[in-house]
Structures are given as C-alpha cells and as structure tokens.
Scaffold this active site. Structure first.
Site, PDB file in Angstrom:
ATOM      1  N   SER A   1       0.436  -0.968  -0.294  1.00 20.20           N
ATOM      2  CA  SER A   1      -0.337   0.065  -0.282  1.00 20.20           C
ATOM      3  C   SER A   1       0.722   1.223   0.149  1.00 20.20           C
ATOM      4  CB  SER A   1      -1.103  -0.461   1.332  1.00 20.20           C
ATOM      5  OG  SER A   1      -1.484   1.249   1.008  1.00 20.20           O
TER       6      SER A   1
ATOM      7  N   HIS B   1      -0.897  -1.193  -4.165  1.00 17.33           N
ATOM      8  CA  HIS B   1      -2.461  -0.649  -3.449  1.00 17.33           C
ATOM      9  C   HIS B   1      -2.392   0.873  -3.626  1.00 17.33           C
ATOM     10  CE1 HIS B   1      -6.013  -1.688  -1.094  1.00 17.33           C
ATOM     11  NE2 HIS B   1      -5.937  -1.076  -0.675  1.00 17.33           N
TER      12      HIS B   1
ATOM     13  N   ASP C   1      -4.323   4.180  -2.418  1.00 17.70           N
ATOM     14  CA  ASP C   1      -5.637   4.390  -1.159  1.00 17.70           C
ATOM     15  C   ASP C   1      -6.118   5.858  -1.676  1.00 17.70           C
ATOM     16  OD1 ASP C   1      -5.977   1.825   0.296  1.00 17.70           O
ATOM     17  OD2 ASP C   1      -4.576   2.719   1.492  1.00 17.70           O
TER      18      ASP C   1
ATOM     19  N   MET D   1      -8.463   9.283  -0.452  1.00 17.03           N
ATOM     20  CA  MET D   1      -9.789   8.855   1.144  1.00 17.03           C
ATOM     21  C   MET D   1      -9.755  10.192   0.808  1.00 17.03           C
ATOM     22  SD  MET D   1      -7.043   7.813   4.166  1.00 17.03           S
ATOM     23  CE  MET D   1      -6.899   6.555   3.478  1.00 17.03           C
TER      24      MET D   1
ATOM     25  N   HIS E   1      -7.886   1.864  -4.211  1.00 16.88           N
ATOM     26  CA  HIS E   1      -9.330   1.604  -3.294  1.00 16.88           C
ATOM     27  C   HIS E   1      -9.827   3.383  -3.343  1.00 16.88           C
ATOM     28  CE1 HIS E   1     -10.021   0.152   1.621  1.00 16.88           C
ATOM     29  NE2 HIS E   1     -10.821   0.423   0.811  1.00 16.88           N
TER      30      HIS E   1
ATOM     31  N   MET F   1     -12.163   5.074  -1.026  1.00 13.88           N
ATOM     32  CA  MET F   1     -12.332   5.443   0.568  1.00 13.88           C
ATOM     33  C   MET F   1     -13.103   6.741  -0.192  1.00 13.88           C
ATOM     34  SD  MET F   1      -9.985   4.224   3.216  1.00 13.88           S
ATOM     35  CE  MET F   1      -8.613   3.643   1.304  1.00 13.88           C
TER      36      MET F   1
ATOM     37  N   MET G   1     -12.203  -4.826   4.515  1.00 12.30           N
ATOM     38  CA  MET G   1     -11.218  -4.439   5.903  1.00 12.30           C
ATOM     39  C   MET G   1     -10.803  -4.572   7.216  1.00 12.30           C
ATOM     40  SD  MET G   1     -10.796  -1.503   3.832  1.00 12.30           S
ATOM     41  CE  MET G   1      -9.517  -0.941   4.638  1.00 12.30           C
TER      42      MET G   1
ATOM     43  N   ASP H   1      -7.458  -6.556   3.343  1.00 11.08           N
ATOM     44  CA  ASP H   1      -7.023  -5.117   4.023  1.00 11.08           C
ATOM     45  C   ASP H   1      -6.422  -4.054   5.985  1.00 11.08           C
ATOM     46  OD1 ASP H   1      -5.138  -1.962   3.241  1.00 11.08           O
ATOM     47  OD2 ASP H   1      -7.669  -1.525   2.083  1.00 11.08           O
TER      48      ASP H   1
END
Ligand code: DX5
Ligand code: ZN
Length: 219
Positions: A9, A34, A36, A38, A67, A69, A138, A176
């Site tokens: 990540s 990966h 992330d 957000m 991913h 979020m 998660m 994750d």
C-alpha cells in the site's frame, strides 16, 4: 489454491521519494500496487488524489489496484480509468446503487471491487457476488495505515469464501489493514487471495526482503 498476491500500500511510502519506492515495488516479488484514495468525508482522513496517482502510474510496472474511500464514487469512474487504474474498488457503504456502479467500472475496462468495513457482514453481497471481481475485506477501520488487525476478519474470510464457492463465482478476496507475518499465513489458509500491506512493508529495514517473506509464507 494458487499463490497469494501481495499488494504493497503506497499510503505508507515516502512521498518525498515516491519514484524510489515505486521502483522498489517494481523490483520486488510484489504483485500489485495498492493505492488508497481518501476524501475526508467517507473516512476521517485525506490521502492523495489524481495528480499523485498519475505520477505513480507513470512508473508502476504492475497492476494498479485503486481503493476508493470516497462518497459518490460514480463521479470519478472514468477519471480513474484514464489515470491507469486496472482494478477499481468502491465501498459497499458508499454506494446506493452498487450494481450500477460495478457495471460502470467494468464498462471502462477495469475490474470491479467492493470493500466492506469491519462492521459490514459478507452476506450482504449474496445477490451481487457474481458481478464482483474482488471483495476487499477491511481488517481495520479505513482511513489510516498502521492500525492493528481485527481478529474477526478470519471468520469473515471463511464466510465469504463459502459464499463465493456456493454461487460458483470467481471473485478474489483481498485483505486490507494490519497485515504482517503474524496473520498472513492464517489469512491465506482461511481463503484470502490478495494481501495488502502498508506499514509492514514500507516500515521494514528491507522492504524487498519483507515482501519476499510474505510471498514465501503464503505459497
Ligand atoms: C486503510 C487503507 C489501507 C492501509 C493499510 O484505510 O485502506 O490500505 O494503507 O495500511 P497498513 O498495512 O499499514 O494497515
Ligand atoms: Zn486500502
């Protein structure tokens, strides 16, 4: 079952040395990047957005697993496809019309993933699992790296594996949050296919060796 895929990540990378850290992943036994994203609304943190993903994609030589979020992810599906995402994962809790969202992701040529927060039961995917390429369980509350692994995740992996086999689906199970050498093998044995690891990899003295170690213990 085949080898477990390892997805470092990038949230835990050194952003001042991003290219160096991306090359490290390129040169390691890791399988995916990966990423992330957000928004400070769906989760209580803001990570990074499109320009950073664009910079990552320029150097990344492996599958880019994004991913999201964020609330209302439908607004950005086309954008993420153009930026080079290969897999786009949205949160179950952020999608009112999940079926439509997954079709829109696939229509852009990406694999479609659904992430479940720790409190969301896997049975909620019963009527959609055949349309899902990847379920991201998660194993921490989303928003931050470096949190500890929630033990109930093992039971969720087992229940999800059963649901997937029962429906004859080929969905991958990704874990994750809080993944380390302490839980990797047990997660694989429970039925996980992909392990995301942030702080465990980037916080290690030797990230390449750490990735190789995770790969070896989940063969
Ligand atoms: C958490 C993110 C994770 C995170 C994992 O909201 O979705 O991908 O980067 O980090 P570690 O492995 O440090 O828990
Ligand atoms: Zn993530």
């Amino acid at each position: 079952m085949s080898d477990t895929l390892i997805a470092p990540s990038i949230l835990a990378a050194d952003f001042a040395n991003l290219q160096r850290d991306i090359e490290m992943v390129n040169n390691s036994e890791a399988d995916w990047f990966h990423i992330d994203i957000m928004d400070g609304v769906f989760v209580p943190n803001i990570s990074f957005g499109m320009p950073v993903l664009q910079a990552i994609a320029k150097h990344a030589k492996k599958t880019i697993d994004v991913h999201l979020m964020i609330v209302d992810p439908d607004r950005y599906i086309t954008t993420f496809a153009k930026l080079g995402a290969n897999i786009l994962t949205v949160h179950y809790e952020a999608c009112t019309h999940l079926h439509r969202t997954l079709q829109a992701i696939k229509a852009e040529g990406m694999k479609a993933g659904v992430a479940l927060n720790p409190h969301t039961p896997v049975y909620l995917l019963e009527d959609i699992i055949q349309d899902v390429d990847l379920v991201c369980l998660m194993s921490v509350n989303p928003g931050f790296g470096g949190q500890s692994f929630i033990e109930n995740t093992y039971a969720k992996v087992i229940a999800l594996r059963k649901l997937i086999s029962g429906k004859g689906a080929s969905t991958l199970i990704e874990i994750d949050g809080g993944v380390t050498h302490k839980n990797a093998k047990q997660l694989k044995e429970a039925g996980a296919n992909v392990l995301v690891a942030g702080s465990y990899v980037f916080g290690a003295q030797d990230p390449i060796e750490t990735i190789a170690g995770l790969k070896k213990m989940t063969q």
